[in-house]
Design a protein around this motif. Structure first.
Motif, short mmCIF file in Angstrom:
data_model
loop_
_atom_site.label_atom_id
_atom_site.label_comp_id
_atom_site.label_asym_id
_atom_site.label_seq_id
_atom_site.Cartn_x
_atom_site.Cartn_y
_atom_site.Cartn_z
N UNK A 1 0.84 -1.20 0.00
CA UNK A 1 0.00 0.00 0.00
C UNK A 1 0.88 1.25 0.00
N UNK A 2 0.52 2.23 -0.81
CA UNK A 2 1.30 3.47 -0.81
C UNK A 2 1.09 4.26 0.48
N UNK A 3 2.01 5.14 0.76
CA UNK A 3 1.96 5.94 1.99
C UNK A 3 0.69 6.78 2.09
N UNK A 4 0.09 7.12 0.94
CA UNK A 4 -1.11 7.95 0.95
C UNK A 4 -2.38 7.19 1.35
N UNK A 5 -2.30 5.87 1.42
CA UNK A 5 -3.49 5.07 1.79
C UNK A 5 -3.74 5.20 3.29
N UNK A 6 -4.94 5.59 3.65
CA UNK A 6 -5.32 5.71 5.06
C UNK A 6 -5.97 4.45 5.60
N UNK A 7 -6.57 3.67 4.69
CA UNK A 7 -7.23 2.42 5.09
C UNK A 7 -6.91 1.35 4.06
N UNK A 8 -7.10 0.12 4.47
CA UNK A 8 -7.10 -1.02 3.56
C UNK A 8 -8.50 -1.58 3.62
#
Length: 162
Positions: free
Chosen positions: A111-118
């Motif tokens: 997941x990229x650093x900009x992802x806040x959730x999965x």
């Protein structure tokens, strides 16, 4: 988490060459989901080879091979601030050996650093899948998500990142 130890097992980025085997594995896996959830309204059961090739090109997709056999796969992509995981599949004869947990962790780790959730979804009656996701830190949510447009009676699960 290391890939479950079986001689000749390797994790690879999927390519269009993998599409025919992915389509077969997908159908094998989602037939079980259809039976559990009493619906044939599952896109994975109706996709064409061209559609599988298309999502190989628009998602990050990883496959696991044991020798020449494709035995597992997962895909992921960024949708807004959510890292969406999908098509987590393991050959039915190899379930329960840790391959699904491995693929889930692998997809999450990209997941990229900009992802806040999965985020992901599964059938509401897919208790084994739900248990796997909850053990991995996902929680069922009432919020609508991609499942709304895909599977009747699906459940949506979210895991905060960080």
């Amino acid at each position: 988490m290391d890939i479950p130890e079986v001689p000749g097992t390797r994790l690879l980025e999927a390519t269009a060459v993998d599409a025919p085997e992915l389509l077969v594995l997908q159908r094998c896996c989602w037939v079980q989901e259809a039976i559990l959830n009493t619906t044939l309204e599952i896109p994975a059961l109706h996709e064409t080879l061209d559609e599988v090739r298309e999502w190989i090109g628009t998602w990050r997709v990883w496959v696991v091979r044991q020798g020449p056999r494709l035995v597992g796969a997962v895909r992921a992509r960024l949708e807004g601030t959510a890292w969406e995981i999908g098509r987590l599949m393991v050959a039915p004869d190899l379930t329960g050996r840790g391959l699904g947990r491995f693929l889930l962790a692998h997809a999450e780790s990209h997941a990229p650093a900009t992802a806040r959730t999965t985020e992901l979804f599964t059938g509401a009656a897919s208790k084994r899948n739900i248990a796997l996701y909850e053990r991995a830190g996902y929680r069922l949510t009432d919020q609508s998500g991609p499942a709304d447009a895909h599977i009747r009676h699906a459940v949506y699960l979210v895991k905060p990142r960080g």
